[in-house]
Design a protein around this motif. Structure first.
Motif, PDB file in Angstrom:
ATOM      1  N   ALA A  61       0.845  -1.198   0.000  1.00  0.00           N
ATOM      2  CA  ALA A  61       0.000   0.000   0.000  1.00  0.00           C
ATOM      3  C   ALA A  61       0.880   1.248   0.000  1.00  0.00           C
ATOM      4  O   ALA A  61       1.794   1.370   0.815  1.00  0.00           O
ATOM      5  CB  ALA A  61      -0.906  -0.007   1.229  1.00  0.00           C
ATOM      6  N   HIS A  62       0.606   2.129  -0.930  1.00  0.00           N
ATOM      7  CA  HIS A  62       1.281   3.425  -1.030  1.00  0.00           C
ATOM      8  C   HIS A  62       0.214   4.522  -1.060  1.00  0.00           C
ATOM      9  O   HIS A  62      -0.891   4.292  -1.560  1.00  0.00           O
ATOM     10  CB  HIS A  62       2.094   3.531  -2.326  1.00  0.00           C
ATOM     11  N   CYS A  63       0.556   5.709  -0.572  1.00  0.00           N
ATOM     12  CA  CYS A  63      -0.315   6.871  -0.724  1.00  0.00           C
ATOM     13  C   CYS A  63       0.527   8.140  -0.662  1.00  0.00           C
ATOM     14  O   CYS A  63       1.667   8.116  -0.185  1.00  0.00           O
ATOM     15  CB  CYS A  63      -1.432   6.895   0.318  1.00  0.00           C
ATOM     16  N   ARG A  64      -0.050   9.224  -1.138  1.00  0.00           N
ATOM     17  CA  ARG A  64       0.625  10.523  -1.072  1.00  0.00           C
ATOM     18  C   ARG A  64       0.196  11.244   0.204  1.00  0.00           C
ATOM     19  O   ARG A  64      -0.920  11.056   0.699  1.00  0.00           O
ATOM     20  CB  ARG A  64       0.261  11.369  -2.282  1.00  0.00           C
ATOM     21  N   TYR A  65       1.084  12.059   0.705  1.00  0.00           N
ATOM     22  CA  TYR A  65       0.802  12.904   1.859  1.00  0.00           C
ATOM     23  C   TYR A  65       0.959  14.359   1.444  1.00  0.00           C
ATOM     24  O   TYR A  65       1.748  14.679   0.559  1.00  0.00           O
ATOM     25  CB  TYR A  65       1.765  12.599   3.019  1.00  0.00           C
ATOM     26  N   ALA A  66       0.194  15.240   2.099  1.00  0.00           N
ATOM     27  CA  ALA A  66       0.281  16.675   1.831  1.00  0.00           C
ATOM     28  C   ALA A  66       0.139  17.429   3.147  1.00  0.00           C
ATOM     29  O   ALA A  66      -0.475  16.921   4.099  1.00  0.00           O
ATOM     30  CB  ALA A  66      -0.812  17.090   0.851  1.00  0.00           C
ATOM     31  N   PRO A  67       0.673  18.642   3.212  1.00  0.00           N
ATOM     32  CA  PRO A  67       0.529  19.444   4.437  1.00  0.00           C
ATOM     33  C   PRO A  67      -0.936  19.794   4.675  1.00  0.00           C
ATOM     34  O   PRO A  67      -1.690  20.058   3.742  1.00  0.00           O
ATOM     35  CB  PRO A  67       1.342  20.709   4.144  1.00  0.00           C
ATOM     36  N   ALA A  68      -1.311  19.795   5.934  1.00  0.00           N
ATOM     37  CA  ALA A  68      -2.654  20.204   6.335  1.00  0.00           C
ATOM     38  C   ALA A  68      -2.579  21.603   6.951  1.00  0.00           C
ATOM     39  O   ALA A  68      -1.493  22.103   7.252  1.00  0.00           O
ATOM     40  CB  ALA A  68      -3.236  19.204   7.333  1.00  0.00           C
ATOM     41  N   HIS A  69      -3.732  22.202   7.170  1.00  0.00           N
ATOM     42  CA  HIS A  69      -3.773  23.571   7.711  1.00  0.00           C
ATOM     43  C   HIS A  69      -3.172  23.675   9.113  1.00  0.00           C
ATOM     44  O   HIS A  69      -2.732  24.726   9.532  1.00  0.00           O
ATOM     45  CB  HIS A  69      -5.208  24.100   7.705  1.00  0.00           C
ATOM     46  N   ASP A  70      -3.116  22.548   9.829  1.00  0.00           N
ATOM     47  CA  ASP A  70      -2.570  22.576  11.192  1.00  0.00           C
ATOM     48  C   ASP A  70      -1.058  22.311  11.219  1.00  0.00           C
ATOM     49  O   ASP A  70      -0.468  22.170  12.286  1.00  0.00           O
ATOM     50  CB  ASP A  70      -3.298  21.577  12.087  1.00  0.00           C
ATOM     51  N   GLY A  71      -0.435  22.237  10.051  1.00  0.00           N
ATOM     52  CA  GLY A  71       1.007  22.044   9.981  1.00  0.00           C
ATOM     53  C   GLY A  71       1.453  20.592   9.933  1.00  0.00           C
ATOM     54  O   GLY A  71       2.625  20.310   9.736  1.00  0.00           O
ATOM     55  N   THR A  72       0.530  19.656  10.132  1.00  0.00           N
ATOM     56  CA  THR A  72       0.876  18.236  10.040  1.00  0.00           C
ATOM     57  C   THR A  72       0.708  17.777   8.590  1.00  0.00           C
ATOM     58  O   THR A  72       0.271  18.541   7.733  1.00  0.00           O
ATOM     59  CB  THR A  72      -0.020  17.390  10.963  1.00  0.00           C
ATOM     60  N   ARG A  73       1.070  16.538   8.349  1.00  0.00           N
ATOM     61  CA  ARG A  73       0.891  15.956   7.017  1.00  0.00           C
ATOM     62  C   ARG A  73      -0.179  14.870   7.101  1.00  0.00           C
ATOM     63  O   ARG A  73      -0.194  14.091   8.042  1.00  0.00           O
ATOM     64  CB  ARG A  73       2.212  15.381   6.513  1.00  0.00           C
ATOM     65  N   HIS A  74      -1.050  14.842   6.107  1.00  0.00           N
ATOM     66  CA  HIS A  74      -2.145  13.875   6.068  1.00  0.00           C
ATOM     67  C   HIS A  74      -2.188  13.196   4.709  1.00  0.00           C
ATOM     68  O   HIS A  74      -1.763  13.759   3.699  1.00  0.00           O
ATOM     69  CB  HIS A  74      -3.487  14.580   6.334  1.00  0.00           C
ATOM     70  N   ALA A  75      -2.738  11.985   4.715  1.00  0.00           N
ATOM     71  CA  ALA A  75      -2.912  11.258   3.458  1.00  0.00           C
ATOM     72  C   ALA A  75      -3.839  12.042   2.534  1.00  0.00           C
ATOM     73  O   ALA A  75      -4.827  12.630   2.976  1.00  0.00           O
ATOM     74  CB  ALA A  75      -3.504   9.879   3.739  1.00  0.00           C
ATOM     75  N   VAL A  76      -3.504  12.059   1.256  1.00  0.00           N
ATOM     76  CA  VAL A  76      -4.338  12.711   0.249  1.00  0.00           C
ATOM     77  C   VAL A  76      -5.434  11.730  -0.146  1.00  0.00           C
ATOM     78  O   VAL A  76      -5.128  10.638  -0.661  1.00  0.00           O
ATOM     79  CB  VAL A  76      -3.498  13.113  -0.985  1.00  0.00           C
ATOM     80  N   PRO A  77      -6.707  12.063   0.121  1.00  0.00           N
ATOM     81  CA  PRO A  77      -7.799  11.144  -0.237  1.00  0.00           C
ATOM     82  C   PRO A  77      -7.743  10.766  -1.715  1.00  0.00           C
ATOM     83  O   PRO A  77      -7.483  11.602  -2.581  1.00  0.00           O
ATOM     84  CB  PRO A  77      -9.063  11.954   0.077  1.00  0.00           C
ATOM     85  N   GLY A  78      -7.955   9.492  -1.968  1.00  0.00           N
ATOM     86  CA  GLY A  78      -7.972   8.989  -3.336  1.00  0.00           C
ATOM     87  C   GLY A  78      -6.602   8.697  -3.914  1.00  0.00           C
ATOM     88  O   GLY A  78      -6.500   8.282  -5.067  1.00  0.00           O
ATOM     89  N   SER A  79      -5.524   8.915  -3.134  1.00  0.00           N
ATOM     90  CA  SER A  79      -4.178   8.696  -3.673  1.00  0.00           C
ATOM     91  C   SER A  79      -3.633   7.302  -3.389  1.00  0.00           C
ATOM     92  O   SER A  79      -2.561   6.953  -3.859  1.00  0.00           O
ATOM     93  CB  SER A  79      -3.201   9.739  -3.108  1.00  0.00           C
ATOM     94  N   GLY A  80      -4.366   6.492  -2.614  1.00  0.00           N
ATOM     95  CA  GLY A  80      -3.882   5.164  -2.251  1.00  0.00           C
ATOM     96  C   GLY A  80      -3.830   4.211  -3.433  1.00  0.00           C
ATOM     97  O   GLY A  80      -4.720   4.218  -4.283  1.00  0.00           O
ATOM     98  N   THR A  81      -2.757   3.421  -3.491  1.00  0.00           N
ATOM     99  CA  THR A  81      -2.637   2.384  -4.509  1.00  0.00           C
ATOM    100  C   THR A  81      -2.239   1.079  -3.834  1.00  0.00           C
ATOM    101  O   THR A  81      -1.515   1.080  -2.836  1.00  0.00           O
ATOM    102  CB  THR A  81      -1.583   2.732  -5.579  1.00  0.00           C
ATOM    103  N   LEU A  82      -2.736  -0.023  -4.368  1.00  0.00           N
ATOM    104  CA  LEU A  82      -2.404  -1.354  -3.870  1.00  0.00           C
ATOM    105  C   LEU A  82      -1.747  -2.140  -4.995  1.00  0.00           C
ATOM    106  O   LEU A  82      -2.266  -2.185  -6.109  1.00  0.00           O
ATOM    107  CB  LEU A  82      -3.661  -2.079  -3.386  1.00  0.00           C
ATOM    108  N   THR A  83      -0.610  -2.747  -4.690  1.00  0.00           N
ATOM    109  CA  THR A  83       0.149  -3.493  -5.680  1.00  0.00           C
ATOM    110  C   THR A  83       0.304  -4.934  -5.220  1.00  0.00           C
ATOM    111  O   THR A  83       0.941  -5.178  -4.183  1.00  0.00           O
ATOM    112  CB  THR A  83       1.549  -2.870  -5.873  1.00  0.00           C
TER     113      THR A  83
END
Length: 127
Positions: A78-100
């Motif tokens: 399982a892989h996914c992308r992360y992006a900065p959130a408004h609170d300064g933390t990083r969160h998974a980008v919805p819909g970016s998950g991939t399963l191989t």
């Protein structure tokens, strides 16, 4: 009873996990999965498949007797992308998950470009 789908965090394996492959017998302590986090990382459909989460770093009480025991019949990275959130933390980008699908769970798995490796979905067929 059919196969159980078990989530294993990448850090669990990287720390002190033992690589495994399809056909291997496993006996893991498991707990309830964090479905909210898994839905953010994998999407709601894949998160809904998860029956349990593996843990061997004190986050599972061995006295409860919850185990995933049997033969590994499927493994997906399982892989996914992360992006900065408004609170300064990083969160998974919805819909970016991939399963191989893979035949072996290695201890160290590479990221896929901007997609970070986050864990394994493992199907365990009870014996």
């Amino acid at each position: 009873m059919g196969a159980m789908t078990v989530w294993m965090d990448s850090w669990q394996m990287e720390c002190c996990g033992t690589p495994f492959r399809i056909g291997d017998r496993v006996d893991w302590a498991v707990r309830e999965p964090d479905r909210t986090w898994l839905a953010d990382v994998l999407g709601p459909q894949a998160a809904g498949e998860v029956d349990a989460a593996e843990g061997h770093h004190g986050d599972v009480d061995p006295a409860t007797g919850h185990r995933a025991t049997g033969r590994v019949v499927g493994i997906r990275y399982a892989h996914c992308r992360y992006a900065p959130a408004h609170d300064g933390t990083r969160h998974a980008v919805p819909g970016s998950g991939t399963l191989t699908p893979v035949s072996e769970a290695e201890q160290w798995v590479e990221d896929l470009g901007e997609a970070r490796f986050v864990g394994y979905l493992v199907q365990v067929e009870p014996e």
